[in-house]
Design a protein around this motif. Structure first.
Motif, PDB file in Angstrom:
ATOM      1  N   ILE A  12       0.843  -1.202   0.000  1.00 41.71           N
ATOM      2  CA  ILE A  12       0.000   0.000   0.000  1.00 41.71           C
ATOM      3  C   ILE A  12       0.876   1.250   0.000  1.00 41.71           C
ATOM      4  O   ILE A  12       0.612   2.204  -0.740  1.00 41.71           O
ATOM      5  CB  ILE A  12      -0.976  -0.024   1.194  1.00 41.71           C
ATOM      6  N   LYS A  13       1.933   1.228   0.778  1.00 44.30           N
ATOM      7  CA  LYS A  13       2.849   2.372   0.851  1.00 44.30           C
ATOM      8  C   LYS A  13       3.532   2.625  -0.501  1.00 44.30           C
ATOM      9  O   LYS A  13       3.643   3.774  -0.933  1.00 44.30           O
ATOM     10  CB  LYS A  13       3.891   2.117   1.943  1.00 44.30           C
ATOM     11  N   ARG A  14       3.974   1.560  -1.180  1.00 42.84           N
ATOM     12  CA  ARG A  14       4.617   1.711  -2.490  1.00 42.84           C
ATOM     13  C   ARG A  14       3.653   2.258  -3.541  1.00 42.84           C
ATOM     14  O   ARG A  14       4.071   2.869  -4.517  1.00 42.84           O
ATOM     15  CB  ARG A  14       5.161   0.359  -2.978  1.00 42.84           C
ATOM     16  N   ASN A  15       2.364   2.007  -3.346  1.00 45.32           N
ATOM     17  CA  ASN A  15       1.357   2.410  -4.329  1.00 45.32           C
ATOM     18  C   ASN A  15       0.502   3.572  -3.834  1.00 45.32           C
ATOM     19  O   ASN A  15      -0.585   3.802  -4.345  1.00 45.32           O
ATOM     20  CB  ASN A  15       0.478   1.207  -4.665  1.00 45.32           C
ATOM     21  N   LYS A  16       1.002   4.307  -2.864  1.00 50.55           N
ATOM     22  CA  LYS A  16       0.210   5.355  -2.229  1.00 50.55           C
ATOM     23  C   LYS A  16      -0.190   6.457  -3.204  1.00 50.55           C
ATOM     24  O   LYS A  16      -1.290   6.984  -3.095  1.00 50.55           O
ATOM     25  CB  LYS A  16       0.923   5.927  -1.008  1.00 50.55           C
ATOM     26  N   THR A  17       0.639   6.789  -4.166  1.00 55.43           N
ATOM     27  CA  THR A  17       0.290   7.853  -5.116  1.00 55.43           C
ATOM     28  C   THR A  17      -0.962   7.486  -5.898  1.00 55.43           C
ATOM     29  O   THR A  17      -1.902   8.284  -5.993  1.00 55.43           O
ATOM     30  CB  THR A  17       1.462   8.130  -6.080  1.00 55.43           C
ATOM     31  N   ILE A  19      -3.180   5.147  -5.139  1.00 57.14           N
ATOM     32  CA  ILE A  19      -4.298   4.953  -4.213  1.00 57.14           C
ATOM     33  C   ILE A  19      -4.864   6.304  -3.776  1.00 57.14           C
ATOM     34  O   ILE A  19      -6.079   6.498  -3.757  1.00 57.14           O
ATOM     35  CB  ILE A  19      -3.875   4.089  -3.011  1.00 57.14           C
ATOM     36  N   TYR A  20      -3.985   7.255  -3.439  1.00 59.04           N
ATOM     37  CA  TYR A  20      -4.452   8.589  -3.045  1.00 59.04           C
ATOM     38  C   TYR A  20      -5.191   9.272  -4.189  1.00 59.04           C
ATOM     39  O   TYR A  20      -6.233   9.890  -3.975  1.00 59.04           O
ATOM     40  CB  TYR A  20      -3.290   9.477  -2.600  1.00 59.04           C
ATOM     41  N   GLY A 130      -6.703   2.525  -7.922  1.00 56.92           N
ATOM     42  CA  GLY A 130      -5.248   2.704  -7.909  1.00 56.92           C
ATOM     43  C   GLY A 130      -4.549   1.749  -8.861  1.00 56.92           C
ATOM     44  O   GLY A 130      -3.611   2.130  -9.569  1.00 56.92           O
TER      45      GLY A 130
END
Length: 183
Positions: A12-17, A19-20, A130
């Motif tokens: 989730i952190k690696r794909n935060k852009t 996802i946000y 995302g």
């Protein structure tokens, strides 16, 4: 078990852009739909707001949500354009429905109809959005001269989809089996 949660958190952190961005598009248009429905009283329909969706059961709800999730993911083919369109349409229409319900139903009824399954369904839709924005993100990173490891991107997308699948199943069971008993 803790390692699995850490791995999931890292995905989730690696794909935060992505996802946000998915969350901002979906929730932003949901807010817009809600505000428009509150400003335009002609949009209200008491019959629509006072009924629970007829003909839907746990299976059809899960199928419908999985279909929406797959459409969001397939948006990779269009570099995320169709994903953005689907997020906008679904967010806007959900906001309008929430506005209609808030005009004609008590807050406790609205919460029963939405919150119990929404806490699972919304993250699933946002994660799939995302995933659907992944190719757009890769292209932008490439244009900026940054490398994207495709193997990691695909693995992350599969993990996010599996998480979304589980969340959609949980939400579908709640919406199709539990919520109708509470109304």
């Amino acid at each position: 078990m803790i390692k699995a949660f850490n791995n999931l958190f890292n995905v989730i952190k690696r794909n935060k852009t992505e996802i946000y961005l998915s969350a901002v598009i979906f929730l932003g248009t949901m807010l817009l739909g809600f505000l428009i429905s509150k400003l335009n009283s002609s949009i209200y329909n008491n019959k629509l707001s006072n009924t629970y969706i007829q003909g839907f059961n746990t299976i059809t709800i899960i199928e419908n949500n999985l279909r929406a999730a797959l459409y969001l993911i397939i948006g990779n083919i269009t570099l995320g354009l169709s994903t953005i369109i689907i997020l906008v349409f679904n967010g806007f229409s959900d906001g309008i429905m929430l506005g209609i319900h808030s005009k004609n139903l008590a807050i406790d009824t609205i919460l029963v109809k939405t919150i119990f399954h929404g806490i699972f369904e919304l993250p699933a839709i946002i994660f799939c959005g995302g995933i659907g924005l992944k190719t757009l993100s890769i292209c932008i990173r490439t244009l900026r001269g940054k490398q994207s490891e495709i193997k990691t991107q695909i693995k992350d997308s599969l993990i996010l989809f599996l998480l979304s699948f589980v969340l959609i199943l949980i939400a579908g069971v709640i919406e199709g089996s539990i919520v109708p008993m509470l109304l």
